[in-house]
Design an enzyme around this catalytic site. Structure first.
Site: not given
Length: 518
Positions: A294, A368
């Protein structure tokens, strides 16, 4: 290693320990009597400054002085507004809280209580609070007290002396709110448990990630639930997860020196005979994005990427402590997502516990991944009546819904309606978002069964939901909650001070109530 604990005393080596029964920074009591004729009082004022109920009665006793003060201040009684008045005989202090056109729900009364707590935080001694009547409610004071508990939460500064779950404030630095109205028994037997569950979840999320490793999280859960009746805790470490084939969960955590864990808490109700409800939370204790790193700006907030796991734990704590008449499982899929030398790479393929394979195109879509093994293990182990996955999953849901709603995804229209209604009642509101059949086609991979992202312009909130849904069994009632955007607030709200909100604890408690009656 698999550990089973059933309310056993255990010793945990940890930097700090959270409290089993968090306390609020405000003291609370109840009274069935009318407001006292002196001291400090809080009363509600309606739209356009209209005085009714306790405020109208007080105004008559004061010869109209209260009404004149409201008019002089041009106080319009807008919901959530407030007007403090001092030295208005016979009272030392009066706080008027606007309720607009009136309170219509328990969530409204909780906001009223939170506003009271926030606006009286600097007061000392007893404060008498007249709780407005709400049609259809018979425990208004319990809701107001819950709102005050939630609104007065303060994690405090790290290292400062903490009251349990309530930050650094001591009992002598906060008022005692005495709620005049029905609900004392309902608060003691029900609403206080919800407040404690929310405080526990907020404490977990607020803890810095250099402390909050997956192992630390597991230790806190073991310690706290040792004192919660009819609960048991199960912790899976890396060797056990590898033996079970949890390649997705283990893969996310393999780049970190702090190994992953899977933690499950079970609450067994004495008044229920049926399959449990299951809440499975994303527990990324810190998320750098892994190899798909990120940007640095705002990365500090990634200590909150385990809010789903904290919410699941807070919800089962609330349900157990209030003695809910339904069995519940809370599962936390815990890992730290770091770009270490052993970290998985974009393009890697992992095999999950179900045997289904995943092409990992982006290591920053890691939540996920851990949920696939968490959801599958939960289904195989407990055969639940309902599975709910809870996660700060996507930025796309924030773009779609802002900070007004969390996203709810399900193939079942009845479940969607149940959750949306539970959100309205609890004050933690949801908006249903679609998962079209085409999205399931979009996540098919050329080299594995599925891929964890679709590079391009496909809406990622639906992609994330479809990906997790692919691990729900065909006959399994399943709901996914994307709570990104709801997990933290910069702007204080009546029941959510600035900081981590533990969104979903009240919602899941309300959902569970629907199954208690079935």
């Amino acid at each position: 290693m698999t550990r089973f604990l059933a309310n056993a005393a255990i010793t945990i080596v940890a930097v700090t320990a959270l409290a089993a029964t968090p306390a609020a920074a405000v003291d609370i009591d109840f009274s069935a009597a009318a407001l006292p004729g002196a001291g400090k009082v809080v009363m509600a004022v309606g739209e356009d400054g209209v005085l009714s109920g306790a405020a109208a009665s007080a105004d008559r006793q004061m010869g109209g002085a209260l009404g004149r003060a409201v008019a002089a201040a041009d106080f319009d009684g807008e919901a959530g507004s407030s007007l403090p008045l001092y030295g208005l005989a016979p009272y030392d202090a009066v706080l008027l809280v606007g309720v607009g056109k009136g309170l219509a729900s328990g969530a409204d009364v909780q906001d009223f209580g939170g506003t009271v707590a926030g606006q009286t935080a600097a007061w000392r001694g007893d404060v008498a609070v007249a709780v407005p009547d709400v049609e259809g409610l018979d425990d208004e004071a319990a809701h107001a007290a819950l709102g005050a508990r939630l609104g007065s939460y303060d994690f405090g500064k790290w290292g400062a002396a903490k009251t349990a779950g309530g930050g650094a404030k001591g009992a002598d630095a906060a008022p005692k709110l005495i709620f005049h109205g029905p609900g004392e028994a309902a608060f003691a037997g029900d609403r206080r448990a919800i407040a404690d569950g929310v405080a526990f979840a907020r404490d977990l999320v607020s803890t810095p990630s250099n402390i909050k490793t997956p192992e630390w999280f597991a230790g806190q859960v073991e310690s706290v639930f040792a004192d919660v009746p009819r609960t048991s805790v199960r912790v899976l470490d890396v060797p056990e997860m590898q033996r079970l084939g949890m390649g997705a969960l283990v893969g996310v955590g393999q780049g970190s020196a702090r190994p992953p864990r899977l933690v499950a808490v079970r609450y067994d109700s004495p008044d229920y005979d049926g399959p449990p409800l299951a809440f499975v939370g994303k527990g990324i204790t810190f998320d750098t994005g892994g190899i798909s790193l990120k940007g640095g700006r705002g990365m500090w907030a990634m200590r909150g990427d385990m809010t789903g796991a904290a919410t699941a734990m807070g919800a089962v704590m609330a349900l157990a402590n209030r003695g809910a008449a339904v069995d519940v499982i809370a599962v936390a899929a815990l890992a730290e997502n770091m770009p270490g030398g052993a970290a998985q790479r974009p393009g890697d393929v992992v095999t999950t516990m179900s045997g289904k394979t995943i092409e990992v195109l982006n290591t920053d879509a890691e939540g996920r991944l851990v949920l696939t093994d968490g959801v599958w293990w939960t289904q195989q182990t407990y055969d639940p009546r309902l599975v709910v996955s809870v996660a700060t999953l996507t930025g796309a849901v924030i773009s779609a819904l802002g900070d007004d709603y969390a996203g709810v995804f399900t193939k079942d229209d009845d479940l969607a309606a149940l959750f949306i209604d539970a959100g309205e009642v609890s004050g933690e509101t949801l908006w249903r978002l679609p998962v079209h059949d085409n999205v399931f086609e979009d996540i098919k991979s050329d080299v594995a069964d599925v891929k964890n992202v679709v590079e391009g312009g496909t809406p990622s909130a639906s992609i994330g939901a479809a990906f997790i849904m692919s691990w729900a069994r065909e006959d399994q009632p399943f709901v996914h909650l994307d709570i990104a955007g709801q997990d933290y607030t910069d702007t204080p709200r009546p029941t959510e001070p600035k900081g981590w909100t533990a969104f979903g604890v009240r919602l899941l408690d309300e959902v569970a109530r629907r199954y208690e009656t079935k």
